[in-house]
Motif scaffolding. Structure first.
Motif, PDB file in Angstrom:
ATOM      1  N   VAL A 136       0.821  -1.222   0.000  1.00  0.00           N
ATOM      2  CA  VAL A 136       0.000   0.000   0.000  1.00  0.00           C
ATOM      3  C   VAL A 136       0.852   1.268   0.000  1.00  0.00           C
ATOM      4  CG1 VAL A 136      -1.883  -1.202   1.165  1.00  0.00           C
ATOM      5  CG2 VAL A 136      -0.234   0.100   2.527  1.00  0.00           C
ATOM      6  N   SER A 137       2.183   1.093  -0.089  1.00  0.00           N
ATOM      7  CA  SER A 137       3.077   2.256   0.010  1.00  0.00           C
ATOM      8  C   SER A 137       2.969   3.198  -1.188  1.00  0.00           C
ATOM      9  CB  SER A 137       4.533   1.783   0.154  1.00  0.00           C
ATOM     10  OG  SER A 137       4.940   1.035  -0.985  1.00  0.00           O
ATOM     11  N   ARG A 138       2.361   2.739  -2.269  1.00  0.00           N
ATOM     12  CA  ARG A 138       2.216   3.582  -3.456  1.00  0.00           C
ATOM     13  C   ARG A 138       1.177   4.685  -3.233  1.00  0.00           C
ATOM     14  NH1 ARG A 138       3.273   3.124  -9.008  1.00  0.00           N
ATOM     15  NH2 ARG A 138       4.348   1.157  -8.571  1.00  0.00           N
ATOM     16  N   TRP A 139       0.167   4.403  -2.369  1.00  0.00           N
ATOM     17  CA  TRP A 139      -0.920   5.360  -2.255  1.00  0.00           C
ATOM     18  C   TRP A 139      -1.221   5.843  -0.837  1.00  0.00           C
ATOM     19  CZ3 TRP A 139      -5.253   3.960   0.590  1.00  0.00           C
ATOM     20  CH2 TRP A 139      -5.404   2.591   0.859  1.00  0.00           C
ATOM     21  N   VAL A 140      -0.739   5.172   0.221  1.00  0.00           N
ATOM     22  CA  VAL A 140      -1.071   5.639   1.578  1.00  0.00           C
ATOM     23  C   VAL A 140      -0.185   6.809   2.018  1.00  0.00           C
ATOM     24  CG1 VAL A 140      -1.112   5.019   4.027  1.00  0.00           C
ATOM     25  CG2 VAL A 140      -2.123   3.492   2.336  1.00  0.00           C
ATOM     26  N   PRO A 141       1.136   6.660   2.081  1.00  0.00           N
ATOM     27  CA  PRO A 141       1.960   7.779   2.592  1.00  0.00           C
ATOM     28  C   PRO A 141       2.284   8.789   1.499  1.00  0.00           C
ATOM     29  CG  PRO A 141       3.367   5.913   2.118  1.00  0.00           C
ATOM     30  CD  PRO A 141       1.969   5.469   1.781  1.00  0.00           C
ATOM     31  N   ASP A 142       2.502  10.019   1.926  1.00  0.00           N
ATOM     32  CA  ASP A 142       3.059  11.018   1.007  1.00  0.00           C
ATOM     33  C   ASP A 142       4.558  10.784   0.855  1.00  0.00           C
ATOM     34  OD1 ASP A 142       2.751  14.087  -0.155  1.00  0.00           O
ATOM     35  OD2 ASP A 142       4.672  13.756   0.846  1.00  0.00           O
ATOM     36  N   THR A 143       5.230  10.497   1.983  1.00  0.00           N
ATOM     37  CA  THR A 143       6.682  10.310   1.995  1.00  0.00           C
ATOM     38  C   THR A 143       7.027   9.183   2.956  1.00  0.00           C
ATOM     39  OG1 THR A 143       7.010  12.678   1.566  1.00  0.00           O
ATOM     40  CG2 THR A 143       8.905  11.454   2.405  1.00  0.00           C
ATOM     41  N   ILE A 144       8.046   8.419   2.607  1.00  0.00           N
ATOM     42  CA  ILE A 144       8.532   7.324   3.452  1.00  0.00           C
ATOM     43  C   ILE A 144       9.956   7.657   3.870  1.00  0.00           C
ATOM     44  CG2 ILE A 144       8.981   4.851   3.600  1.00  0.00           C
ATOM     45  CD1 ILE A 144       7.058   4.560   1.146  1.00  0.00           C
ATOM     46  N   CYS A 146      13.409   6.732   5.703  1.00  0.00           N
ATOM     47  CA  CYS A 146      14.277   5.672   6.204  1.00  0.00           C
ATOM     48  C   CYS A 146      15.454   6.323   6.927  1.00  0.00           C
ATOM     49  CB  CYS A 146      14.800   4.809   5.056  1.00  0.00           C
ATOM     50  SG  CYS A 146      13.502   4.046   4.053  1.00  0.00           S
ATOM     51  N   VAL A 147      15.887   5.720   8.016  1.00  0.00           N
ATOM     52  CA  VAL A 147      16.981   6.329   8.774  1.00  0.00           C
ATOM     53  C   VAL A 147      18.345   5.999   8.198  1.00  0.00           C
ATOM     54  CG1 VAL A 147      15.649   6.407  10.911  1.00  0.00           C
ATOM     55  CG2 VAL A 147      17.077   4.420  10.423  1.00  0.00           C
ATOM     56  N   ALA A 148      18.375   5.089   7.205  1.00  0.00           N
ATOM     57  CA  ALA A 148      19.657   4.694   6.629  1.00  0.00           C
ATOM     58  C   ALA A 148      19.472   4.336   5.160  1.00  0.00           C
ATOM     59  CB  ALA A 148      20.245   3.505   7.381  1.00  0.00           C
ATOM     60  N   GLU A 149      20.514   4.551   4.376  1.00  0.00           N
ATOM     61  CA  GLU A 149      20.457   4.226   2.953  1.00  0.00           C
ATOM     62  C   GLU A 149      20.291   2.724   2.735  1.00  0.00           C
ATOM     63  OE1 GLU A 149      20.294   4.224  -1.039  1.00  0.00           O
ATOM     64  OE2 GLU A 149      20.089   5.961   0.296  1.00  0.00           O
ATOM     65  N   VAL A 150      20.971   1.911   3.531  1.00  0.00           N
ATOM     66  CA  VAL A 150      20.810   0.466   3.406  1.00  0.00           C
ATOM     67  C   VAL A 150      19.365   0.071   3.659  1.00  0.00           C
ATOM     68  CG1 VAL A 150      21.433  -1.758   4.412  1.00  0.00           C
ATOM     69  CG2 VAL A 150      23.204  -0.062   3.964  1.00  0.00           C
ATOM     70  N   SER A 151      18.742   0.680   4.658  1.00  0.00           N
ATOM     71  CA  SER A 151      17.337   0.407   4.955  1.00  0.00           C
ATOM     72  C   SER A 151      16.447   0.781   3.768  1.00  0.00           C
ATOM     73  CB  SER A 151      16.915   1.183   6.201  1.00  0.00           C
ATOM     74  OG  SER A 151      15.560   0.950   6.498  1.00  0.00           O
ATOM     75  N   ARG A 152      16.715   1.904   3.152  1.00  0.00           N
ATOM     76  CA  ARG A 152      15.935   2.331   1.982  1.00  0.00           C
ATOM     77  C   ARG A 152      16.045   1.300   0.863  1.00  0.00           C
ATOM     78  NH1 ARG A 152      15.741   5.404  -2.852  1.00  0.00           N
ATOM     79  NH2 ARG A 152      17.971   5.095  -3.168  1.00  0.00           N
ATOM     80  N   GLN A 153      17.243   0.853   0.577  1.00  0.00           N
ATOM     81  CA  GLN A 153      17.454  -0.102  -0.501  1.00  0.00           C
ATOM     82  C   GLN A 153      16.755  -1.427  -0.215  1.00  0.00           C
ATOM     83  OE1 GLN A 153      21.711  -0.355  -0.895  1.00  0.00           O
ATOM     84  NE2 GLN A 153      21.929   1.769  -1.557  1.00  0.00           N
ATOM     85  N   VAL A 154      16.845  -1.899   1.032  1.00  0.00           N
ATOM     86  CA  VAL A 154      16.216  -3.165   1.404  1.00  0.00           C
ATOM     87  C   VAL A 154      14.703  -3.085   1.248  1.00  0.00           C
ATOM     88  CG1 VAL A 154      15.698  -4.655   3.380  1.00  0.00           C
ATOM     89  CG2 VAL A 154      18.057  -3.973   2.918  1.00  0.00           C
ATOM     90  N   HIS A 155      14.114  -1.980   1.658  1.00  0.00           N
ATOM     91  CA  HIS A 155      12.655  -1.870   1.598  1.00  0.00           C
ATOM     92  C   HIS A 155      12.155  -1.643   0.174  1.00  0.00           C
ATOM     93  CE1 HIS A 155      13.099  -1.682   5.958  1.00  0.00           C
ATOM     94  NE2 HIS A 155      11.832  -2.006   6.002  1.00  0.00           N
ATOM     95  N   ILE A 156      12.927  -0.964  -0.637  1.00  0.00           N
ATOM     96  CA  ILE A 156      12.558  -0.856  -2.054  1.00  0.00           C
ATOM     97  C   ILE A 156      12.566  -2.245  -2.689  1.00  0.00           C
ATOM     98  CG2 ILE A 156      13.343  -0.007  -4.308  1.00  0.00           C
ATOM     99  CD1 ILE A 156      14.297   2.531  -2.836  1.00  0.00           C
ATOM    100  N   ALA A 157      13.578  -3.042  -2.379  1.00  0.00           N
ATOM    101  CA  ALA A 157      13.644  -4.407  -2.898  1.00  0.00           C
ATOM    102  C   ALA A 157      12.467  -5.249  -2.399  1.00  0.00           C
ATOM    103  CB  ALA A 157      14.962  -5.058  -2.488  1.00  0.00           C
ATOM    104  N   ALA A 158      11.938  -4.909  -1.206  1.00  0.00           N
ATOM    105  CA  ALA A 158      10.802  -5.636  -0.649  1.00  0.00           C
ATOM    106  C   ALA A 158       9.472  -5.152  -1.197  1.00  0.00           C
ATOM    107  CB  ALA A 158      10.806  -5.513   0.873  1.00  0.00           C
ATOM    108  N   GLY A 159       9.488  -4.128  -2.046  1.00  0.00           N
ATOM    109  CA  GLY A 159       8.262  -3.679  -2.688  1.00  0.00           C
ATOM    110  C   GLY A 159       7.800  -2.293  -2.325  1.00  0.00           C
ATOM    111  N   TYR A 160       8.519  -1.586  -1.465  1.00  0.00           N
ATOM    112  CA  TYR A 160       8.133  -0.211  -1.131  1.00  0.00           C
ATOM    113  C   TYR A 160       8.303   0.687  -2.363  1.00  0.00           C
ATOM    114  CZ  TYR A 160       7.502  -0.819   3.913  1.00  0.00           C
ATOM    115  OH  TYR A 160       7.033  -1.186   5.157  1.00  0.00           O
ATOM    116  N   PHE A 161       7.428   1.676  -2.482  1.00  0.00           N
ATOM    117  CA  PHE A 161       7.373   2.543  -3.663  1.00  0.00           C
ATOM    118  C   PHE A 161       8.559   3.510  -3.651  1.00  0.00           C
ATOM    119  CE2 PHE A 161       5.105   6.111  -6.024  1.00  0.00           C
ATOM    120  CZ  PHE A 161       5.253   5.504  -7.264  1.00  0.00           C
ATOM    121  N   GLU A 162       9.515   3.274  -4.524  1.00  0.00           N
ATOM    122  CA  GLU A 162      10.788   3.991  -4.495  1.00  0.00           C
ATOM    123  C   GLU A 162      10.666   5.507  -4.598  1.00  0.00           C
ATOM    124  OE1 GLU A 162      15.202   3.930  -6.648  1.00  0.00           O
ATOM    125  OE2 GLU A 162      13.577   2.638  -7.392  1.00  0.00           O
TER     126      GLU A 162
END
Length: 378
Positions: A136-144, A146-162
């Motif tokens: 649901v990350s494509r339409w629920v939040p305005d902005t996501i 992440c406290v770390a770049e590695v965290s951002r990359q991992v969650h994008i790979a898991a399907g979070y809307f880049e």
């Protein structure tokens, strides 16, 4: 600017401490009003926030079976307080707070991700919630956030809307990172440490992601080789009542070298009492405790998790996670350093923290983001 925060709980933890620091940084700024909603209990940090004059609401959620009732209670609170921004902290709060804000007609939703590998320390339910958030990350939040770049990359790979993901590191209150020789000596004396001892310490709550079994195993390797090294563990459930921890320590054969201080309110003094700080985690995003240790001028040996390598870089030792022999080897390198070299590394670490990881820097970036989100959705 009125910001309503939704968070799972308000006990001591990295995200919870960051929220408290953010609120403290605005206590003399009438332009910002913070309202905090805990999905569970108020906790010790919630009480501290109330003492600062912040409105704190507890929804006392006990299980996932209450999802729908808590969702609609939260929606009603958001309608009641009509915040400019709804900021959520960690997966369960992201999902519940994001959906509730949407149901209340508020699109200014700021999700917060504070982990890298939820499987390392989270339940199956938490893993499921993370997967739903990804969908649901494509339409629920305005902005996501992440406290770390590695965290951002991992969650994008898991399907979070880049396109909606940003990195904003946590900040610490450097004004609180103070101690002195008397307080350092008092803690060392209490623990039975002398000036001749090199003290290796760790600080945090007892949690699978922290992998304290790794720390204890590495300490056992070090203890066998160095008679003058001692170990101190500080944090929630790091005490003699923890049977699992005591069993790990007893297996090293050097239990007399370990001191377990448990939860304390004088973290800066505890860090000051250490000669080397050790992070043994198998999962982190941006470990605040490493920032604090660096800010206190303590050389760090850390596992290669999250953005730890970015933090420590050339002023500490980074080793593979879940490898006690490698962790012991990293600790040995710092033990063998001349005291002058350890001191030089500590000074560089303090300067790096004050340049890049202060609460003031994080607050200023959040303020700009709040304004940007409100203006974009106006």
């Amino acid at each position: 600017m009125r910001v309503l925060h939704v968070i799972v709980c308000l006990d001591v933890g990295g995200a919870e401490m960051m929220l408290r620091r953010l609120i403290e940084s605005h206590k003399d700024n009438p332009e910002y009003e913070h309202i905090v909603v805990s999905l569970t209990d108020i906790g010790c940090l919630g009480q501290q926030m109330q003492e600062l004059g912040t409105r704190v609401v507890s929804l006392r959620m006990r299980s996932g079976l209450e999802f729908c009732s808590v969702l609609f209670r939260l929606r009603n609170l958001i309608r009641k307080f009509s915040p400019n921004v709804v900021q959520t902290w960690m997966y369960h709060a992201d999902l519940l707070g994001g959906l509730a804000a949407r149901l209340a007609g508020n699109k200014n939703i700021l999700w917060g991700i504070h982990s890298t590998d939820v499987r390392a320390g989270g339940s199956r339910m938490t893993t499921w919630v993370m997967r739903v958030c990804a969908k649901v990350s494509r339409w629920v939040p305005d902005t996501i956030l992440c406290v770390a770049e590695v965290s951002r990359q991992v969650h994008i790979a898991a399907g979070y809307f880049e396109p909606r993901t940003l990195v904003l590191p946590n900040g610490i209150d450097t004004a609180r990172l103070v101690s002195n020789d008397d307080r350092r000596r008092a803690i060392r004396n209490t623990c039975g440490f002398t000036d001749d001892h090199i003290v290796i310490g760790t600080l945090g709550r007892f949690n699978p992601a922290k992998d304290y079994g790794n720390f204890v195993s590495a300490a056992g390797i070090i203890a066998e080789k160095y008679l003058h090294v001692r170990f101190v563990m500080v944090g929630s459930h790091l005490n003699g009542d923890n049977a699992t921890l005591r069993e790990w320590i007893d297996k090293t054969g050097f239990s007399e070298r370990f001191v377990l201080l448990g939860q304390r309110s004088d973290a800066p003094d505890c860090l000051a009492a250490m000669d080397i700080f050790c992070l043994s985690s198998k999962s982190e995003a941006l470990p605040t405790v490493v920032i604090e240790a660096m800010g206190m001028g303590v050389p760090c040996v850390a596992t290669d998790v999250g953005d730890t390598r970015v933090l420590v870089q050339d002023i500490g030792i980074v080793v593979p996670r879940e490898d006690s022999a490698a962790l012991a080897a990293g600790l040995e390198k710092v033990i063998e350093m001349p005291a002058e070299e350890r001191h030089a590394l500590a000074c560089i670490g303090k300067a790096r923290v004050r340049e890049n990881y202060t609460i003031e820097r994080a607050r200023d970036r959040l303020e700009a983001l709040y304004t940007e989100i409100v203006n974009r959705n106006r």
